[in-house]
Scaffold this active site. Structure first.
Site, PDB file in Angstrom:
ATOM      1  N   ASP A  18      47.339   9.463 -59.768  1.00 21.24           N
ATOM      2  CA  ASP A  18      46.470  10.536 -60.250  1.00 21.24           C
ATOM      3  C   ASP A  18      45.504  11.028 -59.184  1.00 21.24           C
ATOM      4  O   ASP A  18      45.427  12.236 -58.915  1.00 21.24           O
ATOM      5  CB  ASP A  18      45.682  10.055 -61.470  1.00 21.24           C
ATOM      6  CG  ASP A  18      46.547   9.915 -62.704  1.00 21.24           C
ATOM      7  OD1 ASP A  18      47.573   9.215 -62.623  1.00 21.24           O
ATOM      8  OD2 ASP A  18      46.203  10.487 -63.755  1.00 21.24           O
ATOM      9  N   SER A  27      50.211   3.109 -66.548  1.00 15.89           N
ATOM     10  CA  SER A  27      49.010   3.210 -65.721  1.00 15.89           C
ATOM     11  C   SER A  27      48.340   1.842 -65.639  1.00 15.89           C
ATOM     12  O   SER A  27      48.290   1.110 -66.623  1.00 15.89           O
ATOM     13  CB  SER A  27      48.048   4.229 -66.335  1.00 15.89           C
ATOM     14  OG  SER A  27      46.832   4.262 -65.633  1.00 15.89           O
TER      15      SER A  27
END
Length: 419
Positions: free
Chosen positions: A15, A179
């Protein structure tokens, strides 16, 4: 925005690497800040990658000691736990990281802070509330709330494609797109295949702990944890005759030994502050051992009503930390009240570690601090000053309310199950 400096909370992951490139495309000058809160990260490689993408500067802040002493240790003292299961590993790291970010922002007179927190998550709230508490004039850039960014990127799969197109190396793969957030207290896993709460987390996911049913030692081991005013002060390893005295050393040791027994794994659905339910998988080996030991000593050392009042404040403080209000009037007040109660929590707890769990098996108070536990008073072999006849009046007074209810409405009926 040429010439405007942005401080980016950078991790080196998918990200924030893509967000770095996106900010550069918006003509910002970007200073990346990596806070070392104990995650196993190749910071030199992350710095090299950020500079390759185009960062103006990369600053690595060693915040491990501060994280343990100023955030984790107070959390252990307060007994913080969110929704009775989550030990707040990510939540506690955010104010610590925010302090590092604000220090760099002041140093470089930056007007903007950017982060990679999703618009659906808690971290956007935590980072921004902390930033406003520490530097209220700062402006926030949150790409996952930016309309153009969100039109372009639906999620992590789109970011993977974007990264590949721009030559950005990332560890996330389409086959394992969950994640990860790591620090010295825990590792959390979410999103990707974990978004279906009925999907069992892959065995390969865990990094801090072994499978307790397969790889943990069969024989239990014991450790002794000492507390002063609710804070861990010393950990003894009797088997190896080792003593750990600094917070960082204590936590590292307990992480290692706890991880080797597969202690501290949880797989939960929790309530996010923004109103969503989310599924998370967590590993917190050392923190679980410390929390369990502290909880045992609290019940042993505190007056019953003080303990219950403290538990109310604990639950409120857990919410404050989870929701991003570490720097707030209510959190400061709650922490100070709990610390007052914790003045009596002094002593030691012997913990037994076994595959998948830990438990307290012995405890004693510090001699200088006395103890509410009265062995003579509680003994079944001697009266010890207790007058058994007094219990009759105690029961009679407590029965007044029940008997009055029966007088008014009749005896309670025992429910029977229908076949």
């Amino acid at each position: 925005m040429t010439g405007e400096t942005v401080i980016l909370a950078y991790s080196g992951g998918l990200d924030t690497s893509c967000i770095l490139k996106w900010l550069l495309d918006q003509q910002y000058d970007v200073i990346c800040v990596l806070a070392d809160v104990g995650q196993k990260e190749d910071f030199a490689a992350a710095e090299k990658k950020a500079l390759k993408i185009g960062a103006k500067k990369v600053i690595v802040v060693d915040a491990k000691q501060s994280f343990v002493e100023d955030y984790i240790w107070p959390a252990i003292q307060m007994g913080l736990i969110y929704e009775e299961r989550y030990l707040l590993g990510t939540s506690l790291a955010r104010p610590c990281i925010s302090v590092a970010l604000m220090e760099v922002a002041r140093q470089y007179d930056a007007k903007y802070l950017a982060h990679g927190a999703t618009g659906k998550g808690n971290d956007q709230v935590r980072f921004e509330l902390c930033a406003y508490a520490l530097k209220p004039d700062l402006k926030i850039i949150a790409p996952w709330r930016d309309e153009e960014f969100c039109r372009r990127f639906q999620g992590r799969q789109d970011l993977i494609v974007y990264a590949q197109a721009n030559g950005i190396e990332v560890s996330a793969k389409p086959s394992t797109p969950w994640s990860t957030d790591a620090n010295i207290l825990h590792i959390s896993y979410e999103s990707g295949v974990l978004e279906n709460p009925n999907t069992v987390a892959p065995a390969s996911l865990y990094e801090m702990t072994v499978d307790p049913l397969v790889n943990a030692p069969r024989e239990p081991v014991r450790v002794v944890i000492h507390f002063e005013h609710g804070l861990p002060t010393r950990v003894e390893d009797p088997a190896n005759k080792c003593v750990y005295r600094t917070p960082l050393e204590m936590l590292k040791f307990l992480n290692d030994v706890g991880g080797s027994y597969g202690i501290g794994r949880i797989d939960i659905v929790e309530n996010r502050y923004v109103g969503l339910k989310s599924r998370g998988v967590y590993e917190t080996p050392g923190g679980t051992i410390l929390y369990t030991a502290h909880q045992d000593l609290e019940v042993f050392a505190l007056d019953r009503e003080v303990l219950r009042t403290k538990q109310v404040l604990r639950d409120r403080m857990s919410d404050y930390v989870y929701n991003g209000f570490w720097f707030s009037p209510e959190a400061i007040y709650a922490q100070r009240c709990i610390a007052l109660a914790e003045q009596r929590v002094c002593g030691q707890v012997t913990m037994e570690l076994a595959p998948g769990y830990c438990r307290a098996i012995a405890r004693k108070a510090s001699e200088a601090d006395g103890a509410l536990y009265n062995e003579q008073l509680v003994s079944m072999d001697v009266h010890g000053g207790y007058v058994p006849q007094d219990a009759g009046g105690f029961i009679a007074i407590n029965a007044v309310r029940i008997r009055e209810h029966v007088r008014a409405f009749g005896p309670y009926e025992v429910a029977k199950q229908t076949k």
